[in-house]
Design a protein around this motif. Sequence first.
Motif, PDB file in Angstrom:
ATOM      1  N   ILE A 146       0.848  -1.200   0.000  1.00 16.06           N
ATOM      2  CA  ILE A 146       0.000   0.000   0.000  1.00 16.06           C
ATOM      3  C   ILE A 146       0.881   1.246   0.000  1.00 16.06           C
ATOM      4  O   ILE A 146       0.608   2.230  -0.710  1.00 16.06           O
ATOM      5  N   ALA A 149       2.109   1.955  -3.345  1.00 18.60           N
ATOM      6  CA  ALA A 149       1.043   2.527  -4.163  1.00 18.60           C
ATOM      7  C   ALA A 149       0.884   4.004  -3.854  1.00 18.60           C
ATOM      8  O   ALA A 149       0.747   4.834  -4.763  1.00 18.60           O
ATOM      9  N   GLU A 150       0.940   4.351  -2.566  1.00 19.66           N
ATOM     10  CA  GLU A 150       0.801   5.757  -2.180  1.00 19.66           C
ATOM     11  C   GLU A 150       1.982   6.571  -2.712  1.00 19.66           C
ATOM     12  O   GLU A 150       1.823   7.711  -3.150  1.00 19.66           O
ATOM     13  N   SER A 159      -5.621   2.715  -4.748  1.00 16.42           N
ATOM     14  CA  SER A 159      -4.769   1.695  -4.150  1.00 16.42           C
ATOM     15  C   SER A 159      -5.627   0.570  -3.575  1.00 16.42           C
ATOM     16  O   SER A 159      -5.209  -0.583  -3.568  1.00 16.42           O
ATOM     17  N   ILE A 163      -4.508  -2.444  -5.816  1.00 17.54           N
ATOM     18  CA  ILE A 163      -3.440  -3.143  -5.096  1.00 17.54           C
ATOM     19  C   ILE A 163      -4.002  -4.103  -4.060  1.00 17.54           C
ATOM     20  O   ILE A 163      -3.682  -5.299  -4.048  1.00 17.54           O
TER      21      ILE A 163
END
Lengths: 268, 268
Positions: A146, A149-150, A159, A163
């Motif tokens: 995560i 993704a951020e 996300s 994800i």
Amino acid sequence: MGFYTSFATVLLLLAITAPTALMFGFAGASAARSQFAPVRWFGKIYIAIVRGVPDIVFFLFFVIALDQALEWMRHKTLCPDWTENIRQGADFVVCQAAKLPQGDSPQWVHKTYGFALAVFTFAIVFGAFASNVLFGAMQAVPRAQIETAEAYGMTRRQSFWRILVPQMWVYALPGLSNLWIVLIKSTPLLFLLGIEDIVYWANELGGSKLARFSAYPHGDWRMWYFLALLVFYLAFTKASEVILDRLMKKLTYGQATTGGAQQLAAGQ
Amino acid sequence: MSCWDTVADYGLRAIGIGLRGLPKTDFTLCQQVTLIGSGMIWNVYFGVISLFVGFFFAISLALGKFSDRWWLRLPADWFVFIFRGSPLFIQLFFAYFLFLSLKKHYSFFDPFTAAWLGALIVLVCNTAAYSASIFHGALLSIPKGDIEAADAYGLSGWTRFRKIIWPTMLRLGWPAYTNEAIFLFHATALVFFSAFPAWQQRGDALYYASYFADKTFNPFVPYPILGGFFILLTLLVIGFFSAINRRLNRHIPAEDYQKIRLRLNMFR
């Protein structure tokens, strides 16, 4: 004949309930990790209530409660000028138009209504179990995924969908397959909800038949009918186990889990 | 009539002491609480006895599953598969009709068609099968080093089992076994809803709860009462089992061992 169609009833119930419960579960789990507090509470409370109440109590209670709630709502909208109390002592009285299903509707409507109530109850109960499993699975996805993704500038929603959701299934599958087997094994409870399912028919057909009442007189065969049901359920759960094991092997492939690492090491 | 009179009349109704006839009209809250509570006697009876007998049965099954000899392993595997793969509800039905047809030929089986013995046998076998797989899992997860250390000290056979394997197995399996015990208590509610008849209306808590729900058309009072009783029972079970858990783990620092976590989520 009723005996064979009742197997179809059970299979139909499973076919409808499993996706619905999964949907409820997904909604519940997403709600439980929402950032907006009331939604989060709702999700958590939903999981907690259904899991805390003893199982068949919930089944017996919920069907009547749901039935009465529906009739009560219809009563409020359809008969606004009704003055008497709905709950008169021990009786639950609503006006004629609010009855569900309508008293004059054909037999199949009654049956379908009962079946729909049963499906809904199963979906609510198993949805809570499923959301518990999915909630755990979402927590189990490595935090770094995560964060990456951020770091790429994805929004929370992106996300989540791109994800988290694709990766959580491998963590959720053991719990979900357990749940599926439990769902199969809980289908005889349909009998308690007044559906003419396989238990009902085994009880009816197997019971003693006298020459006077039936074309096929026989003694008490219920033992053999229930033995057949036992074998049916055993075969069903075994087959599901085998298939789910294969699916798990497939999903594990290439994942950052010990199972995935083992598969890679074995050179599969 | 005060509430104490009701308790005196119906407090032990479930085992046949007190007034014969159940209340027919004007149900008070006190009557419902008392009768449902007296029905709990049966739930506790089934739960406690089958837990106790099933524990020893489960240990032998788990050891059988763990054994190298095929004639010990195969029967244990099959027993566990049959009782875990099929619904308890169907098992109860089948057992009742099996005992019923045996009774026709051998009068020895007379008591088996009554719930207190027949259903008890099914529950014992059922809980034994589920607990056996818990203990089998615990046997498999005993650290290899423990066994090697025992071998190094020259322990073998019975001594090694009693001093090393047995306590470690119990310790590792205990949290899961606690959940199993809770499910078992919940599963006792199924007994009188399957084929086993409640002789002279001496039923368990769910039997009385559904009696009241039928008579009053109001599920909102008896089922929550029943739920309350079950939650109370569950808390007692948890208290008792965590005391044992603490005792089993008394040599391990408190923060290291597995605490019992409540997972109320499975049907049979």
